[in-house]
Motif scaffolding. Structure first.
Motif, PDB file in Angstrom:
ATOM      1  N   SER A  52     -42.875  27.293 -68.060  1.00 14.98           N
ATOM      2  CA  SER A  52     -41.967  28.197 -68.748  1.00 14.98           C
ATOM      3  C   SER A  52     -41.817  27.765 -70.192  1.00 14.98           C
ATOM      4  O   SER A  52     -42.028  26.604 -70.536  1.00 14.98           O
TER       5      SER A  52
ATOM      6  N   ALA B 216     -39.886  29.160 -74.219  1.00 14.27           N
ATOM      7  CA  ALA B 216     -38.841  29.974 -74.835  1.00 14.27           C
ATOM      8  C   ALA B 216     -39.440  31.262 -75.403  1.00 14.27           C
ATOM      9  O   ALA B 216     -40.617  31.317 -75.735  1.00 14.27           O
TER      10      ALA B 216
ATOM     11  N   GLU C 165     -41.833  31.226 -78.485  1.00 10.77           N
ATOM     12  CA  GLU C 165     -42.356  29.865 -78.672  1.00 10.77           C
ATOM     13  C   GLU C 165     -43.877  29.882 -78.757  1.00 10.77           C
ATOM     14  O   GLU C 165     -44.549  30.671 -78.099  1.00 10.77           O
TER      15      GLU C 165
ATOM     16  N   SER D 170     -40.955  38.112 -76.588  1.00 12.34           N
ATOM     17  CA  SER D 170     -39.514  37.888 -76.503  1.00 12.34           C
ATOM     18  C   SER D 170     -39.032  38.020 -75.056  1.00 12.34           C
ATOM     19  O   SER D 170     -38.035  37.433 -74.671  1.00 12.34           O
TER      20      SER D 170
ATOM     21  N   ASP E 127     -38.544  32.101 -70.679  1.00 10.97           N
ATOM     22  CA  ASP E 127     -37.223  31.701 -70.192  1.00 10.97           C
ATOM     23  C   ASP E 127     -36.279  31.590 -71.385  1.00 10.97           C
ATOM     24  O   ASP E 127     -36.384  30.662 -72.195  1.00 10.97           O
ATOM     25  N   ALA E 128     -35.353  32.551 -71.480  1.00 11.38           N
ATOM     26  CA  ALA E 128     -34.464  32.617 -72.646  1.00 11.38           C
ATOM     27  C   ALA E 128     -33.533  31.421 -72.734  1.00 11.38           C
ATOM     28  O   ALA E 128     -32.978  31.140 -73.793  1.00 11.38           O
ATOM     29  N   SER E 129     -33.386  30.688 -71.627  1.00  8.70           N
ATOM     30  CA  SER E 129     -32.477  29.544 -71.670  1.00  8.70           C
ATOM     31  C   SER E 129     -33.164  28.283 -72.203  1.00  8.70           C
ATOM     32  O   SER E 129     -32.535  27.261 -72.392  1.00  8.70           O
ATOM     33  N   THR E 130     -34.475  28.360 -72.446  1.00  7.60           N
ATOM     34  CA  THR E 130     -35.198  27.205 -72.979  1.00  7.60           C
ATOM     35  C   THR E 130     -35.156  27.244 -74.502  1.00  7.60           C
ATOM     36  O   THR E 130     -35.354  28.294 -75.095  1.00  7.60           O
ATOM     37  N   ALA E 131     -34.935  26.116 -75.121  1.00  3.77           N
ATOM     38  CA  ALA E 131     -34.969  26.076 -76.580  1.00  3.77           C
ATOM     39  C   ALA E 131     -36.409  25.853 -77.032  1.00  3.77           C
ATOM     40  O   ALA E 131     -37.081  24.970 -76.521  1.00  3.77           O
ATOM     41  N   PRO E 132     -36.892  26.675 -77.965  1.00  6.44           N
ATOM     42  CA  PRO E 132     -38.263  26.477 -78.435  1.00  6.44           C
ATOM     43  C   PRO E 132     -38.373  25.173 -79.214  1.00  6.44           C
ATOM     44  O   PRO E 132     -37.450  24.807 -79.938  1.00  6.44           O
TER      45      PRO E 132
END
Ligand code: C2O
Ligand code: CU
Length: 549
Positions: free
Chosen positions: A271, A273, A276, A336, A359-364
């Motif tokens: 997964s 971001a 990313e 996105s 996964d929007a909860s992952t920080a790039p």
């Protein structure tokens, strides 16, 4: 180890021969499809014509393909074995030591646990992270029931540590060990795998990745990287399809699998971001199957590097053909929302090899879409070499010789497919083909010598052009990925046309009927092999040796 049982098999062509490539009419195809398995769609690509060979081989006595052969099945027991874990990365500092222990372990591909071979209990084995220029000691301990070695594919290390039995070192017997001095002069993605009956050992998952990076990367933080080792495995009745202790089988096309794997997982996901940029370090660990990769869903896909080096600058790509042993560095920019799939697409079928979940909860760690920078080091190196004058090429021909009835397999040159994208792995003619019945050849055209009889010596630091022609009119024309040990090369031309991507390589695919020009930098002294990376082809003779002095 005590053989579980001994089977005496008289090899004979009792069944209609199934065409091993296209150019054959529908009615000539034997339908041996196993439900639920990808069985290699043998879609004909040419109009109906007479079959390539008679459906029976009249007058051929049983056993004429090398006689009755003793075939001892491998020990396939899983009793008491640990369950293999997923791969992990280990950083090995310059000057330090690390131990890899090869031993049986299990993995479940969906039909219950089966016996695999793992390094340090991991499938794939640990990803070894090395600084460019590092010298480290890696100790191999062999807890397998069969002899093994390790080959550090693509690393220009000392010849004594190259892992080729009979050329660089003796095999490491069960219970034995060997200390490798491993050097990593070039940044990039490499891999390690056995070089003794690797038709068995590599099929059972015994391999791992090596990532080499400059010690003090001054370009700032790069994209997050993920190793993706792509493979297929041939499963049959809840286990790997039979392999034999005495010699390799599937020696005609090589062992094409029916279950596709990324990092030895049939449902691999990663997964990342939204937006990313993810850098995929791709290794083709199949025994025989070439792959044609694409990444639908990605905002952008750029090819950054090949086997042993980087392109001058990344280029936008839509698909990439890679063969056994080859690597590629590919940057994908995630959308996105949605997923990116890793697809393998051929005229015969499309396969999903893995999925990158957004996964929007992952920080790039490093967002796109800014393009990766041109690779200054690679450009300087490539410029330095490009214009050096060269001698006339060493010419090689790739050919095959078949015993008994197999020799009577006429190929029509108009029917030759450059790449055999699939092969019916259960076709008995292929499944029963062994190095006793099939000899694959690298022939030195000048001398007429073949394989290990065709040796040459080159001066250290010379740049040697090779022209490799894969004969279209051989008894079974198919592609061969040719790998040079110990050196690196540039692909100059494919059928006279300049190669699209220039980067240091150590494997080049030579399609059937094609001629490839490469320029080998003879930088690393010692005696080395060059061979086809379809493992059964190498087992069936397709290995030559050369010395850099
Ligand atoms: Cu990866 Cu001799 O090979
Ligand atoms: Cu080959």
């Amino acid at each position: 180890m005590k053989p579980a049982r001994m089977i005496l098999v008289a090899v004979a062509l009792l069944v209609p021969a199934v065409a091993l490539s296209g150019c054959v009419a529908d009615e000539d195809l034997t339908d041996s499809t196993m439900p639920g398995k990808d069985h290699g769609g043998m879609t004909p690509t040419s109009p109906a014509t007479s079959p390539m060979m008679p459906s029976t081989t009249p007058g051929m006595p049983h056993g004429s393909m090398g006689g009755a052969t003793t075939r001892t099945p491998l020990d396939r027991s899983t009793t008491g074995l640990p369950v293999a874990a997923a791969s992990q990365s280990v950083r090995i500092e310059n000057g330090s030591s690390y131990t890899i222990r090869a031993s049986p372990a299990t993995r479940d591909f969906g039909d219950g646990p089966i016996r695999m071979f793992a390094y340090n209990g991991l499938l794939p084995g640990p990803t070894l992270m090395l600084d460019q220029g590092a010298r480290v000691t890696i100790r191999l301990e062999n807890d397998l029931p069969i002899p093994t070695t390790v080959h550090w594919h693509g690393l220009r290390l000392g010849a004594a540590f190259d892992g080729v039995p009979g050329v660089s070192q003796p095999v490491v017997e069960p219970g034995g060990s060997f200390e490798y001095m491993v050097e990593a002069p070039d940044e990039g993605i490499y891999w390690y795998h056995p070089h003794a009956r690797d038709d068995i050992q590599q099929e059972l998952g015994l391999y791992g990745a090596i990532v080499v990076k400059p010690a003090n990367e001054s370009n700032g933080p790069g994209p997050r990287e993920t190793v993706v080792m792509l493979d297929d495995i041939l499963l049959d009745e809840g286990d790997v399809a039979p392999m034999w202790t005495e010699e390799a089988n599937h020696a005609l096309t090589g062992r094409y699998g029916n279950t596709f794997l990324a990092n030895l997982d049939p449902a691999w996901t990663a997964s990342a971001a939204p937006g990313e940029r993810l850098r995929l370090l791709i290794v083709i660990a199949t025994i025989a199957r070439p792959l044609n990769l694409s990444f639908p869903g990605a905002e952008s896909v750029k090819l950054v590097g090949l086997d042993a080096g980087y392109l001058r600058a990344p280029r936008e790509m839509t698909s990439l053909q890679l063969s056994p042993g080859e690597r590629a560095i590919v940057d994908v920019v995630l959308p996105s929302s949605g997923n990116v799939t890793i697809l393998h697409t051929t005229p015969l079928s499309t396969r999903n090899l893995g999925t990158i979940l957004v996964d929007a909860s992952t920080a790039p760690t490093y967002a796109g879409p800014a393009p990766a920078a041109p690779h200054a080091r690679a450009a300087a190196e490539l410029d330095a070499i490009a214009l050096r004058a060269t001698a006339p090429p060493v010419e090689w021909e790739l050919d095959v010789r078949m015993m008994g009835g197999m020799g009577s397999m006429p190929m029509r040159p108009d029917c030759v497919e450059p790449v055999e994208w699939d092969a019916d792995p259960m076709d008995p003619m292929n499944a029963n083909a062994t190095p006793s019945t099939v000899t694959w050849m690298i022939r030195d055209v000048d001398t007429g010598t073949e394989n290990l009889n065709a040796t040459r010596t080159f001066a250290k630091e010379s740049l040697v052009p090779f022209r490799i022609t894969n004969l279209a009119d051989s008894a079974h024309p198919m592609q061969h990925p040719i790998h040079f040990h110990g050196q690196r090369f540039l692909v100059r031309a494919i059928d006279g046309e300049p190669a699209p991507d220039v980067a240091w390589k150590d494997v080049v695919l030579v399609p059937a009927g094609s001629t490839i020009d490469i320029l080998v930098e003879m930088s690393n002294p010692g005696t080395w092999v060059a061979h086809c990376h379809i493992i059964e082809h190498a087992e069936a003779g397709m290995v030559t040796a050369f010395t850099v002095a």
